[in-house]
Design a protein around this motif. Structure first.
Motif, PDB file in Angstrom:
ATOM      1  N   VAL A  99       0.842  -1.195   0.000  1.00 38.40           N
ATOM      2  CA  VAL A  99       0.000   0.000   0.000  1.00 38.40           C
ATOM      3  C   VAL A  99       0.880   1.249   0.000  1.00 38.40           C
ATOM      4  CG1 VAL A  99      -1.942  -1.113   1.163  1.00 38.40           C
ATOM      5  CG2 VAL A  99      -0.203   0.018   2.511  1.00 38.40           C
ATOM      6  N   SER A 100       0.327   2.341  -0.503  1.00 37.36           N
ATOM      7  CA  SER A 100       1.055   3.610  -0.517  1.00 37.36           C
ATOM      8  C   SER A 100       1.131   4.167   0.905  1.00 37.36           C
ATOM      9  CB  SER A 100       0.346   4.610  -1.425  1.00 37.36           C
ATOM     10  OG  SER A 100      -0.872   5.017  -0.830  1.00 37.36           O
ATOM     11  N   PRO A 101       2.104   5.036   1.164  1.00 37.73           N
ATOM     12  CA  PRO A 101       2.165   5.669   2.490  1.00 37.73           C
ATOM     13  C   PRO A 101       0.872   6.428   2.824  1.00 37.73           C
ATOM     14  CG  PRO A 101       4.236   5.974   1.352  1.00 37.73           C
ATOM     15  CD  PRO A 101       3.278   5.368   0.354  1.00 37.73           C
ATOM     16  N   ALA A 102       0.248   7.070   1.838  1.00 36.07           N
ATOM     17  CA  ALA A 102      -1.002   7.799   2.089  1.00 36.07           C
ATOM     18  C   ALA A 102      -2.118   6.845   2.496  1.00 36.07           C
ATOM     19  CB  ALA A 102      -1.408   8.596   0.853  1.00 36.07           C
TER      20      ALA A 102
ATOM     21  N   TRP B  10      -1.749   3.876   3.910  1.00 40.27           N
ATOM     22  CA  TRP B  10      -1.412   3.345   5.234  1.00 40.27           C
ATOM     23  C   TRP B  10      -1.764   4.360   6.323  1.00 40.27           C
ATOM     24  CZ3 TRP B  10      -0.896  -1.129   7.312  1.00 40.27           C
ATOM     25  CH2 TRP B  10      -0.313  -1.265   8.559  1.00 40.27           C
ATOM     26  N   SER B  11      -1.441   5.635   6.081  1.00 39.95           N
ATOM     27  CA  SER B  11      -1.770   6.684   7.047  1.00 39.95           C
ATOM     28  C   SER B  11      -3.282   6.797   7.245  1.00 39.95           C
ATOM     29  CB  SER B  11      -1.201   8.028   6.582  1.00 39.95           C
ATOM     30  OG  SER B  11       0.205   7.988   6.626  1.00 39.95           O
ATOM     31  N   ALA B  12      -4.028   6.728   6.146  1.00 47.31           N
ATOM     32  CA  ALA B  12      -5.492   6.797   6.244  1.00 47.31           C
ATOM     33  C   ALA B  12      -6.030   5.608   7.040  1.00 47.31           C
ATOM     34  CB  ALA B  12      -6.107   6.826   4.849  1.00 47.31           C
ATOM     35  N   PHE B  13      -5.474   4.436   6.824  1.00 48.53           N
ATOM     36  CA  PHE B  13      -5.874   3.238   7.563  1.00 48.53           C
ATOM     37  C   PHE B  13      -5.624   3.419   9.055  1.00 48.53           C
ATOM     38  CE2 PHE B  13      -4.425  -0.916   9.281  1.00 48.53           C
ATOM     39  CZ  PHE B  13      -5.644  -1.577   9.265  1.00 48.53           C
TER      40      PHE B  13
ATOM     41  N   ARG C 273      -5.353   6.240  10.709  1.00 46.88           N
ATOM     42  CA  ARG C 273      -6.268   7.252  11.241  1.00 46.88           C
ATOM     43  C   ARG C 273      -7.644   6.641  11.524  1.00 46.88           C
ATOM     44  NH1 ARG C 273      -3.804  10.487   7.476  1.00 46.88           N
ATOM     45  NH2 ARG C 273      -5.491  10.217   5.961  1.00 46.88           N
ATOM     46  N   GLU C 274      -8.123   5.796  10.617  1.00 46.93           N
ATOM     47  CA  GLU C 274      -9.423   5.127  10.820  1.00 46.93           C
ATOM     48  C   GLU C 274      -9.391   4.238  12.048  1.00 46.93           C
ATOM     49  OE1 GLU C 274     -12.487   5.371   9.347  1.00 46.93           O
ATOM     50  OE2 GLU C 274     -11.603   7.152   8.430  1.00 46.93           O
ATOM     51  N   LEU C 275      -8.297   3.500  12.223  1.00 43.88           N
ATOM     52  CA  LEU C 275      -8.181   2.647  13.416  1.00 43.88           C
ATOM     53  C   LEU C 275      -8.218   3.487  14.687  1.00 43.88           C
ATOM     54  CD1 LEU C 275      -5.429   0.029  12.528  1.00 43.88           C
ATOM     55  CD2 LEU C 275      -7.879  -0.343  12.746  1.00 43.88           C
ATOM     56  N   ALA C 276      -7.498   4.596  14.680  1.00 51.62           N
ATOM     57  CA  ALA C 276      -7.452   5.450  15.872  1.00 51.62           C
ATOM     58  C   ALA C 276      -8.824   6.039  16.174  1.00 51.62           C
ATOM     59  CB  ALA C 276      -6.426   6.555  15.671  1.00 51.62           C
ATOM     60  N   SER C 277      -9.558   6.416  15.143  1.00 51.16           N
ATOM     61  CA  SER C 277     -10.872   7.031  15.388  1.00 51.16           C
ATOM     62  C   SER C 277     -11.922   5.989  15.777  1.00 51.16           C
ATOM     63  CB  SER C 277     -11.335   7.802  14.162  1.00 51.16           C
ATOM     64  OG  SER C 277     -11.644   6.938  13.097  1.00 51.16           O
TER      65      SER C 277
END
Length: 61
Positions: free
Chosen positions: A45-48, A50-53, A55-59
């Motif tokens: 996956v792209s870094p973007a 992975w970051s979105a993933f 963020r979703e886990l944290a929220s």
């Protein structure tokens, strides 16, 4: 090739028999794989993405 990567398992992972994933990071790609069957190809996956993933886990927590 994903076999040349340094793989890490979360410190939250349970016993070795548990269902876990491992991750490896490269400058342009993140890789995710099943820790129980490492012969299955990893997901890249792209870094973007992975970051979105993350963020979703944290929220969701």
């Amino acid at each position: 090739m994903s076999t040349d990567l340094s793989w890490f398992k979360s410190s939250y992972s349970g016993d070795p028999g548990g269902a876990c994933v491992e991750v490896a990071a490269c400058p342009r790609t993140g890789h995710v794989r099943d820790s129980e069957d490492t012969s299955i190809p990893s997901l890249a996956v792209s870094p973007a993405a992975w970051s979105a993933f993350l963020r979703e886990l944290a929220s969701a927590g």
